[in-house]
Write a protein that holds these residues in place. Structure first.
Motif, short mmCIF file in Angstrom:
data_model
loop_
_atom_site.label_atom_id
_atom_site.label_comp_id
_atom_site.label_asym_id
_atom_site.label_seq_id
_atom_site.Cartn_x
_atom_site.Cartn_y
_atom_site.Cartn_z
N ASN A 207 0.88 -1.26 -0.01
CA ASN A 207 -0.15 -0.09 0.02
C ASN A 207 0.95 1.24 0.00
OD1 ASN A 207 -2.18 1.53 -0.12
ND2 ASN A 207 -2.48 1.45 2.18
N GLU A 208 0.65 2.08 -0.98
CA GLU A 208 1.32 3.28 -0.97
C GLU A 208 0.54 4.31 -0.61
OE1 GLU A 208 2.14 7.05 -2.60
OE2 GLU A 208 0.63 5.93 -3.54
N SER A 209 1.27 5.24 0.19
CA SER A 209 0.56 6.71 0.71
C SER A 209 1.64 7.68 1.09
CB SER A 209 -0.35 6.24 1.80
OG SER A 209 0.55 6.15 3.19
N LYS B 270 4.35 14.79 3.13
CA LYS B 270 3.76 14.85 1.82
C LYS B 270 5.24 13.88 0.92
CE LYS B 270 0.20 17.32 2.32
NZ LYS B 270 -0.64 16.70 3.25
N LYS B 271 5.71 13.09 1.63
CA LYS B 271 6.82 12.16 0.93
C LYS B 271 6.11 11.02 0.81
CE LYS B 271 10.49 14.68 2.35
NZ LYS B 271 11.95 14.75 2.98
N GLU B 272 6.29 10.10 -0.22
CA GLU B 272 5.74 9.04 -0.66
C GLU B 272 6.40 7.83 0.09
OE1 GLU B 272 3.00 8.54 -2.77
OE2 GLU B 272 3.12 10.76 -3.38
N GLN B 273 5.51 7.04 0.59
CA GLN B 273 6.11 5.78 1.35
C GLN B 273 5.18 4.58 0.74
OE1 GLN B 273 6.00 6.79 5.38
NE2 GLN B 273 3.75 6.81 5.59
N MET B 274 5.67 3.34 1.04
CA MET B 274 5.03 2.29 0.92
C MET B 274 5.17 1.29 2.12
SD MET B 274 6.44 -0.58 -2.19
CE MET B 274 8.01 -0.62 -1.15
N THR C 84 10.36 7.15 -4.25
CA THR C 84 10.22 8.54 -4.93
C THR C 84 9.19 8.66 -5.96
OG1 THR C 84 11.74 7.45 -6.45
CG2 THR C 84 12.83 8.80 -5.00
N GLY C 85 8.36 7.58 -6.12
CA GLY C 85 7.33 7.60 -7.21
C GLY C 85 6.68 6.44 -6.84
N THR C 86 5.42 6.24 -7.50
CA THR C 86 4.41 5.25 -7.54
C THR C 86 4.41 4.29 -8.93
OG1 THR C 86 2.70 6.70 -8.44
CG2 THR C 86 3.14 6.56 -5.89
N SER C 87 5.49 4.32 -9.80
CA SER C 87 5.40 3.68 -10.83
C SER C 87 5.98 2.14 -10.48
CB SER C 87 6.55 4.05 -12.03
OG SER C 87 7.80 3.89 -11.26
N SER C 88 5.39 1.27 -11.30
CA SER C 88 5.67 -0.18 -10.92
C SER C 88 7.07 -0.48 -10.78
CB SER C 88 5.25 -0.96 -11.96
OG SER C 88 5.67 -0.64 -13.18
N SER C 89 8.07 0.23 -11.64
CA SER C 89 9.54 -0.10 -11.45
C SER C 89 10.14 0.38 -10.34
CB SER C 89 10.03 0.32 -12.74
OG SER C 89 10.05 1.77 -12.90
N ILE C 90 9.73 1.74 -9.78
CA ILE C 90 10.06 2.26 -8.54
C ILE C 90 9.70 1.40 -7.37
CG2 ILE C 90 9.96 4.12 -6.88
CD1 ILE C 90 9.92 6.16 -9.25
N LEU C 91 8.53 1.01 -7.25
CA LEU C 91 7.93 0.21 -6.19
C LEU C 91 8.62 -1.33 -6.11
CD1 LEU C 91 4.22 0.89 -6.31
CD2 LEU C 91 5.72 1.88 -5.07
N LYS C 92 8.82 -1.89 -7.19
CA LYS C 92 9.50 -3.05 -7.52
C LYS C 92 11.04 -2.91 -6.95
CE LYS C 92 10.98 -7.08 -10.04
NZ LYS C 92 12.24 -7.09 -9.46
N SER C 93 11.63 -2.03 -7.32
CA SER C 93 12.99 -1.69 -6.87
C SER C 93 13.04 -1.57 -5.35
CB SER C 93 13.53 -0.48 -7.58
OG SER C 93 14.80 -0.24 -6.94
N ALA C 94 11.97 -0.81 -4.81
CA ALA C 94 12.08 -0.48 -3.23
C ALA C 94 11.73 -2.06 -2.48
CB ALA C 94 10.93 0.43 -2.91
#
Length: 187
Positions: free
Chosen positions: A127-129, A134-138, A162-172
């Motif tokens: 879940n991302e919020s 106001k910094k994105e976190q997962m 840093t963002g909510t794209s699938s590549s950024i979330l997968k990397s995280a």
């Protein structure tokens, strides 16, 4: 001068540590154990460590300092070596020490989750919020079935992204799993 100081063996940390008396070492152990017990209580009950006014004269100090004070009040031997009775540079109450203790608890919990999952598979809930700044976190939660057939969901970590794209979330997620010795192959 710095080079000369390094060359003096009697100023090394190892020498200074060995010069400590057994009494000083025991007092430090007591302070550290009390800090761990106070941290365990606060973490177990989801209570905050800090308050907005942690000064000596504050009526409502931080929960951490209040817990230490309570433990010291209940045990005279402990009360003699903690808080104001401890050396200023060895009170084990700094925020960095509190964070280190909390991190140790978190690592032990994550280790027990990994051991409970073992070689079995698990599902990944993400879940991302954004936080209050106001910094994105997962947030990452693992869902798995234990050895008794009970479905369990366990919080596994929170990561700034840093963002909510699938590549950024997968990397995280990859980074989080690698940090804790887990593998995405089980997901």
């Amino acid at each position: 001068m710095k080079s000369e100081d390094l060359m003096r063996q009697n100023q090394s940390i190892a020498v200074a540590f060995h010069k400590q008396t057994e009494i000083e070492k025991n007092e430090h152990r007591i302070r550290l154990n009390v800090s761990v017990k106070a941290s365990r209580f606060l973490l177990k009950n989801a209570l905050p460590f800090h308050g907005h006014d942690e000064s000596e004269m504050s009526i409502s100090k931080s929960m951490f300092l209040e817990a230490l004070s309570l433990i010291g009040d209940c045990n005279e031997d402990v009360g003699k070596v903690i808080l104001k009775n401890a050396p200023k540079n060895n009170q084990t109450v700094s925020r960095s020490i509190q964070k280190d203790i909390a991190s140790c608890f978190a690592n032990q919990i994550l280790k027990s989750i990994r051991e409970e999952i073992g070689d079995d598979v698990c599902a990944l809930l993400v879940n991302e919020s954004s936080d209050v700044f106001k910094k994105e976190q997962m947030a990452v939660v693992l869902r798995y079935v234990d050895e008794h057939g009970i479905v369990k969901e366990r919080f596994f970590g929170i990561v700034r992204v840093t963002g909510t794209s699938s590549s950024i979330l997968k990397s995280a997620i990859d980074t989080l799993f690698a940090k804790h010795g887990s593998s995405l192959k089980q997901v």
